[in-house]
Design an enzyme around this catalytic site. Structure first.
Site, PDB file in Angstrom:
ATOM      1  N   ILE A   1      28.331 -72.569 -33.716  1.00  0.00           N
ATOM      2  CA  ILE A   1      27.824 -72.924 -32.475  1.00  0.00           C
ATOM      3  C   ILE A   1      27.622 -70.869 -32.236  1.00  0.00           C
ATOM      4  O   ILE A   1      26.748 -70.754 -31.762  1.00  0.00           O
ATOM      5  CB  ILE A   1      29.171 -72.728 -31.724  1.00  0.00           C
ATOM      6  CG1 ILE A   1      28.934 -74.953 -31.622  1.00  0.00           C
ATOM      7  CG2 ILE A   1      28.045 -72.400 -30.146  1.00  0.00           C
ATOM      8  CD1 ILE A   1      30.182 -75.623 -31.057  1.00  0.00           C
TER       9      ILE A   1
ATOM     10  N   GLU B   1      36.013 -59.146 -29.065  1.00  0.00           N
ATOM     11  CA  GLU B   1      36.963 -59.459 -30.957  1.00  0.00           C
ATOM     12  C   GLU B   1      36.919 -59.334 -31.577  1.00  0.00           C
ATOM     13  O   GLU B   1      37.305 -58.765 -32.411  1.00  0.00           O
ATOM     14  CB  GLU B   1      37.793 -60.226 -30.057  1.00  0.00           C
ATOM     15  CG  GLU B   1      37.957 -62.114 -30.561  1.00  0.00           C
ATOM     16  CD  GLU B   1      38.563 -63.028 -29.643  1.00  0.00           C
ATOM     17  OE1 GLU B   1      38.751 -64.304 -30.749  1.00  0.00           O
ATOM     18  OE2 GLU B   1      38.991 -63.023 -28.605  1.00  0.00           O
TER      19      GLU B   1
ATOM     20  N   GLY C   1      41.623 -64.830 -28.368  1.00  0.00           N
ATOM     21  CA  GLY C   1      41.595 -64.116 -27.440  1.00  0.00           C
ATOM     22  C   GLY C   1      40.405 -64.764 -26.300  1.00  0.00           C
ATOM     23  O   GLY C   1      40.131 -64.386 -25.185  1.00  0.00           O
TER      24      GLY C   1
ATOM     25  N   GLY D   1      32.826 -65.892 -30.995  1.00  0.00           N
ATOM     26  CA  GLY D   1      34.107 -65.825 -31.776  1.00  0.00           C
ATOM     27  C   GLY D   1      33.186 -66.238 -33.119  1.00  0.00           C
ATOM     28  O   GLY D   1      32.446 -65.925 -33.229  1.00  0.00           O
ATOM     29  N   ILE D   2      34.080 -66.699 -34.185  1.00  0.00           N
ATOM     30  CA  ILE D   2      33.264 -66.798 -35.287  1.00  0.00           C
ATOM     31  C   ILE D   2      32.913 -68.398 -35.253  1.00  0.00           C
ATOM     32  O   ILE D   2      33.536 -69.492 -35.364  1.00  0.00           O
ATOM     33  CB  ILE D   2      34.060 -66.550 -36.452  1.00  0.00           C
ATOM     34  CG1 ILE D   2      33.184 -66.303 -37.889  1.00  0.00           C
ATOM     35  CG2 ILE D   2      35.191 -67.653 -36.634  1.00  0.00           C
ATOM     36  CD1 ILE D   2      34.107 -65.964 -39.238  1.00  0.00           C
ATOM     37  N   GLY D   3      31.598 -69.022 -36.128  1.00  0.00           N
ATOM     38  CA  GLY D   3      31.669 -70.392 -36.369  1.00  0.00           C
ATOM     39  C   GLY D   3      30.299 -70.572 -36.478  1.00  0.00           C
ATOM     40  O   GLY D   3      28.823 -69.583 -35.522  1.00  0.00           O
TER      41      GLY D   3
END
Length: 478
Positions: free
Chosen positions: A261, A280, A378, A257-259
């Protein structure tokens, strides 16, 4: 006799098909299609009208359902014009459907109540307050299934507001960095208004739309929204190192995902080889790994050799990287997030974040107590896709700091009242904090509690042990 009947049947079908085909050519309008119109081929003798944003949005009337392109492709000029027009024309009950959008979301302000009502499939920062104040709605749905809402006519769309790259010599535009559920929306919307922006990267994949499918076009030159890429904290770096050193193997196919981490994980992969990307979404963190030869996609089964994603969000560096780059393929999220597709790739390693985890492994990701924060997204699509990997080497990972910004433990005896379980205790495999990796798959409740307490912040471990005994009537045990 049977063969004769079959032949007659085929001829009758062919005759009907030809008649229908003639009708389509004579009346090249999207609403004549039997199924969802494919926005790719040129429609003969049809061109969009070039208008100002203020002129284009006047097609919107009370009671309509309007889809809005999201993330980096948010058509803010059209949204501002729509909001102003809605107030002036005294519209009412216009529903706005979208995943997370960027910008101020002026149509959700208190003075728009009764005129517009936003319905988020994934809540962005600009819609959290309206949703939690009751002025906007949230629909829980897997990201992979949002296109079904449009294609199955569960939600019929009147107007789609999108942003596209300029038409090429053949009249083809693209949805740029955000194909996601937008392709399904434009297949089903009765009227399409496109904000045409030369700053939109021209991308390959499912996001190509011929300009003749647009009813109105508006020229803008605004820069795309960007996300600041801050430095990783010490905690995030530790989490990234745990994942990169222990759970990401050469030849793995990554979803993240985004971010901070995911960025922390990517920053630790400089010595890895033949990493593939099927995700995704992605951001700037992949670019340096491509140039270092780490990301080659050479081991992937699906779209071998290419980064596959449904949307991207980052800085101008990312948009420039994507522009006219066949190494990146932007696809319909119903394809990208399909578990049957995901599981075919090698060593699928899904890295997602979460809000809190209880001692049995229930994962909260979309809310903080009763306060809605984001969405289902997702996460489950890829957690399942990794777990069901055909090679048996998938790694479904959920990562988080051990404590909140306020110093509260994220590993808890009970999830907060009203919190939503996105990933169930049966879905969970790996939980990672800065204190280590807990593997929960196949473990009973007391074993799960033991593993989770081991990676909790030391200040809370004794309390969590006591709470486990109170809940399970036995001590946590390996």
């Amino acid at each position: 006799m049977t063969a004769t009947l079959l032949k007659q049947g085929r001829l009758a079908f062919l005759s009907r098909w030809l008649q229908q085909g003639t009708k389509l050519i004579a009346n090249p309008r999207r609403n004549f299609y039997l199924y969802s119109p494919e926005p790719f081929h040129p429609i003969p003798d049809k061109d969009p009208e070039w208008k100002t944003a203020e002129e284009a949005v006047k097609v919107i009337t009370s009671g309509m359902r309007v889809f809005v392109h999201g993330c980096a492709a948010t058509p803010t000029v059209l949204l501002d014009a729509m909001t102003t027009f809605g107030k002036e024309a005294k519209l009412h009950n216009v529903e706005i459907f979208h995943i997370h959008t960027e910008g101020n979301a002026v149509y959700t302000e208190p003075d728009c109540e009764g005129i517009f009502r936003s319905n988020s499939f994934f809540i962005g920062a600009n819609c959290r307050k309206p949703v939690n104040d009751g002025r906007a709605d949230f629909t829980p749905v897997f990201l992979s299934e949002i296109p079904h809402l449009f294609r199955r006519k569960i939600l019929s769309l009147d107007v789609a507001l999108i942003q596209v790259s300029p038409p090429d010599n053949h009249g083809f535009c693209t949805l740029g960095p955000s194909v996601d559920c937008t392709r399904a929306a434009i297949q089903n919307a009765k009227y399409i208004i496109a904000q045409v922006n030369p700053n939109m990267p021209r991308t390959f994949g499912d996001g190509v739309i011929h300009m003749s499918h647009c009813d109105a076009m508006v020229h803008v030159t605004d820069p795309l929204p960007e996300i600041s890429m801050g430095e990783c904290t010490e905690v995030e770096t530790k989490i990234g190192k745990f994942i990169a050193d222990n759970l990401v193997h050469d030849g793995a196919t990554l979803q993240m995902g985004i971010g901070s981490i995911p960025d922390a994980v990517l920053a630790q992969l400089g010595e890895h080889r033949d990493i593939g990307i099927h995700t995704e979404m992605f951001s700037d963190g992949v670019i340096d790994l491509v140039y270092k030869g780490v990301i080659t996609n050479s081991k992937k089964v699906i779209q071998t050799g290419k980064i596959v994603s449904s949307f991207a969000f980052g800085t101008k560096k990312l948009y420039n990287f994507m522009n006219n780059n066949p190494f990146v393929v932007m696809c319909d999220v119903a394809f990208v997030n399909n578990t049957a597709i995901i599981c075919q790739n090698p060593r699928v390693t899904a890295i997602n974040s979460c809000v809190e985890v209880d001692l049995t492994g229930q994962v909260v990701s979309d809310s903080i107590g009763t306060r809605m924060y984001s969405g289902v997204g997702g996460q489950v699509d890829f957690i399942r896709g990794a777990a069901l990997g055909l090679d048996g080497q998938g790694k479904p990972i959920l990562a988080m700091p051990s404590v909140t910004s306020k110093g509260d433990s994220k590993i808890v005896p009970f999830i907060k009242k009203g919190a939503g379980v996105v990933t169930t205790r049966a879905h969970v495999h790996y939980i990672v904090t800065e204190y280590g990796i807990a593997y929960l798959f196949g473990k009973n409740l007391r074993q799960r509690a033991y593993e989770l307490i081991r990676i909790a912040h030391p200040d809370f471990r004794e309390e969590l042990e006591k709470e486990t005994f109170e809940r399970l009537k036995c001590m946590p045990s390996p």
